[in-house]
Design a protein around this motif. Structure first.
Motif, PDB file in Angstrom:
ATOM      1  N   LYS A  15       1.156  -1.198   0.118  1.00  0.00           N
ATOM      2  CA  LYS A  15       0.023   0.195   0.132  1.00  0.00           C
ATOM      3  C   LYS A  15       0.959   1.492  -0.291  1.00  0.00           C
ATOM      4  O   LYS A  15       0.740   2.131  -0.725  1.00  0.00           O
ATOM      5  CB  LYS A  15      -1.289   0.303   0.950  1.00  0.00           C
ATOM      6  CG  LYS A  15      -1.989   0.921   1.707  1.00  0.00           C
ATOM      7  CD  LYS A  15      -2.390   0.908   2.225  1.00  0.00           C
ATOM      8  CE  LYS A  15      -3.890   1.905   2.283  1.00  0.00           C
ATOM      9  NZ  LYS A  15      -4.949   1.825   3.571  1.00  0.00           N
ATOM     10  N   GLN A  25      -5.698   0.899  -6.426  1.00  0.00           N
ATOM     11  CA  GLN A  25      -5.310  -0.366  -6.370  1.00  0.00           C
ATOM     12  C   GLN A  25      -6.272  -1.365  -7.889  1.00  0.00           C
ATOM     13  O   GLN A  25      -5.340  -2.354  -7.998  1.00  0.00           O
ATOM     14  CB  GLN A  25      -6.465  -0.775  -5.640  1.00  0.00           C
ATOM     15  CG  GLN A  25      -6.089  -1.083  -3.799  1.00  0.00           C
ATOM     16  CD  GLN A  25      -7.108  -1.957  -2.923  1.00  0.00           C
ATOM     17  OE1 GLN A  25      -8.128  -1.400  -3.240  1.00  0.00           O
ATOM     18  NE2 GLN A  25      -6.704  -2.046  -2.175  1.00  0.00           N
ATOM     19  N   ARG A  36      -8.729  -6.674  -8.232  1.00  0.00           N
ATOM     20  CA  ARG A  36      -8.300  -5.744  -7.634  1.00  0.00           C
ATOM     21  C   ARG A  36      -9.206  -6.168  -5.883  1.00  0.00           C
ATOM     22  O   ARG A  36      -8.187  -6.284  -4.942  1.00  0.00           O
ATOM     23  CB  ARG A  36      -9.077  -5.066  -8.034  1.00  0.00           C
ATOM     24  CG  ARG A  36      -9.042  -3.798  -7.187  1.00  0.00           C
ATOM     25  CD  ARG A  36     -10.267  -3.163  -6.704  1.00  0.00           C
ATOM     26  NE  ARG A  36     -11.218  -3.056  -6.468  1.00  0.00           N
ATOM     27  CZ  ARG A  36     -11.706  -2.965  -4.878  1.00  0.00           C
ATOM     28  NH1 ARG A  36     -10.635  -2.721  -3.947  1.00  0.00           N
ATOM     29  NH2 ARG A  36     -12.739  -3.805  -4.342  1.00  0.00           N
ATOM     30  N   SER A  37      -9.785  -7.034  -5.374  1.00  0.00           N
ATOM     31  CA  SER A  37     -10.159  -7.155  -4.329  1.00  0.00           C
ATOM     32  C   SER A  37      -9.642  -8.579  -4.095  1.00  0.00           C
ATOM     33  O   SER A  37      -9.227  -8.796  -2.428  1.00  0.00           O
ATOM     34  CB  SER A  37     -11.894  -7.767  -4.311  1.00  0.00           C
ATOM     35  OG  SER A  37     -11.442  -9.149  -5.052  1.00  0.00           O
ATOM     36  N   ALA A  40      -6.435  -6.337  -2.483  1.00  0.00           N
ATOM     37  CA  ALA A  40      -6.968  -5.126  -1.461  1.00  0.00           C
ATOM     38  C   ALA A  40      -7.068  -6.210   0.413  1.00  0.00           C
ATOM     39  O   ALA A  40      -6.301  -5.585   0.845  1.00  0.00           O
ATOM     40  CB  ALA A  40      -8.868  -4.817  -1.836  1.00  0.00           C
ATOM     41  N   GLU A  43      -3.422  -5.983   0.906  1.00  0.00           N
ATOM     42  CA  GLU A  43      -2.761  -5.049   2.060  1.00  0.00           C
ATOM     43  C   GLU A  43      -3.527  -5.122   2.977  1.00  0.00           C
ATOM     44  O   GLU A  43      -2.983  -4.283   3.876  1.00  0.00           O
ATOM     45  CB  GLU A  43      -3.132  -3.878   1.034  1.00  0.00           C
ATOM     46  CG  GLU A  43      -2.828  -3.347  -0.918  1.00  0.00           C
ATOM     47  CD  GLU A  43      -3.335  -2.066  -1.234  1.00  0.00           C
ATOM     48  OE1 GLU A  43      -3.878  -1.264  -0.856  1.00  0.00           O
ATOM     49  OE2 GLU A  43      -2.090  -2.085  -2.406  1.00  0.00           O
TER      50      GLU A  43
END
Length: 72
Positions: A15, A25, A36-37, A40, A43
């Motif tokens: 991040k 992201q 992307r999820s 996330a 991160e």
């Protein structure tokens, strides 16, 4: 250091580098081919991931493994 602590540190580092480079992201996910999820979750330290994924992330920043882990 426990596995969860290491996951958290790696997630924070991802991040930090992403924000340093002003990359969202969504854009970074497209750059690295990682959902992307999923990114996330990495991160936030909520997801296990393999070395292949970590390599794609590090390569996405255009840095070496040594540079990635330098300030951790």
């Amino acid at each position: 250091m426990s596995k969860s602590e290491m996951r958290n540190k790696i997630g924070e580092r991802i991040k930090e580098l992403r924000k340093r480079d002003h990359i969202t992201q969504e854009r970074f996910a497209l750059m690295t081919g990682i959902n992307r999820s999923y990114l996330a979750d990495i991160e936030r330290g909520n997801r296990n991931f393999g070395f292949d994924t970590l390599e794609r992330i590090i390569n996405g920043f255009g840095i070496t493994c040594e540079e990635f882990f330098r300030d951790m």
